[in-house]
Design an enzyme around this catalytic site. Structure first.
Site, mmCIF file in Angstrom:
data_model
loop_
_atom_site.group_PDB
_atom_site.id
_atom_site.type_symbol
_atom_site.label_atom_id
_atom_site.label_comp_id
_atom_site.label_asym_id
_atom_site.label_seq_id
_atom_site.Cartn_x
_atom_site.Cartn_y
_atom_site.Cartn_z
ATOM 1 N N HIS A 289 0.829 -1.211 0.000
ATOM 2 C CA HIS A 289 0.000 0.000 0.000
ATOM 3 C C HIS A 289 0.861 1.257 0.000
ATOM 4 C CE1 HIS A 289 -4.233 -1.450 0.527
ATOM 5 N NE2 HIS A 289 -3.544 -2.570 0.666
ATOM 6 N N HIS B 143 0.785 -8.828 5.128
ATOM 7 C CA HIS B 143 0.262 -8.860 3.766
ATOM 8 C C HIS B 143 -0.908 -9.813 3.562
ATOM 9 C CE1 HIS B 143 0.141 -8.117 -0.485
ATOM 10 N NE2 HIS B 143 0.529 -9.326 -0.808
#
Length: 221
Positions: A76, A181
């Site tokens: 991100h 993740h």
């Protein structure tokens, strides 16, 4: 410019690892309070993905100013930086995955973000080494930690091959590779990858804060 690896020295206090925050600032503060975190002696190492989806992305980015807080770059953060640099593909991907908070910043927050926080994010390492533990956002696909190079950054921030294949091969050169993740219900060890993203930004999820001395006790798959 991003460095591949940040090496941290031993400290007198405790070292904690925290899963993907995704704006869950309040959950982190609650978890730190619960363990009696001491900012003067202890430290936190984040597996990345500080931003998006949750309510307090800007507060989570401000953690990068704290001397006790460290983070590797997550996918991100990578989407955000690439988007801000003008890559339209990453702009679309970022906003589809929770980047709308950026358009809601006040003028003061925007200036802080542009002049201070975004440059800090751009310089985040892909690996943090502390003792015999490595912290990476997603996974290490090489057989030895010293084989990893900047050519492996895609797998380090996006990869899921190890967890999807329940790959128990060990990464040599370290005792544990702490990663996020891929959301898991509870922390789990596969090989010597320890997955600690327990979905803090989701209603059914929680935030994992785990001390380095607890890694060996994480359940193995």
């Amino acid at each position: 410019m991003t460095n591949l690896t940040l090496h941290l020295d031993p400290i007198e206090g405790r070292t904690f690892f925290v899963g993907d925050l995704h704006g869950a600032y309040d959950a982190l503060i609650a978890a730190l309070t619960a363990v009696g975190f001491d900012e003067s002696t202890d430290r936190v190492i984040s597996v990345g993905d500080l931003i998006d989806r949750g309510p307090h992305s800007i507060k989570c980015l401000r953690l990068l100013k704290e001397p006790w807080f460290y983070a590797v770059k997550g996918n991100h953060e990578d989407m955000m930086i690439r988007g801000l640099l003008g890559d339209d593909r990453f702009v679309a991907c970022w906003f589809q995955n929770g980047g709308d908070w950026y358009n809601e910043l006040s003028e003061a927050e925007y200036l802080e973000f542009k002049n201070d926080l975004a440059p800090r994010v751009a310089k985040l390492p892909y690996i943090i080494r502390v003792g015999d533990v490595a912290v990476v956002h997603a996974e290490v696909i090489k057989s030895h930690i010293d084989q990893v190079s900047l050519k492996d950054t895609k797998s380090m921030i996006w990869g899921r091959t190890r967890v999807q294949n329940t790959n128990r091969d060990l990464v040599e050169g370290v005792s544990h590779v702490v990663v996020g993740h891929t959301p898991v219900r509870l922390p789990v060890t596969i090989g010597n990858h320890v997955y600690i993203d327990t979905g803090a930004c989701f209603p059914s999820g929680s935030l994992t804060l785990i001390q380095d001395t607890q890694l060996e006790a994480v359940e193995k798959a």
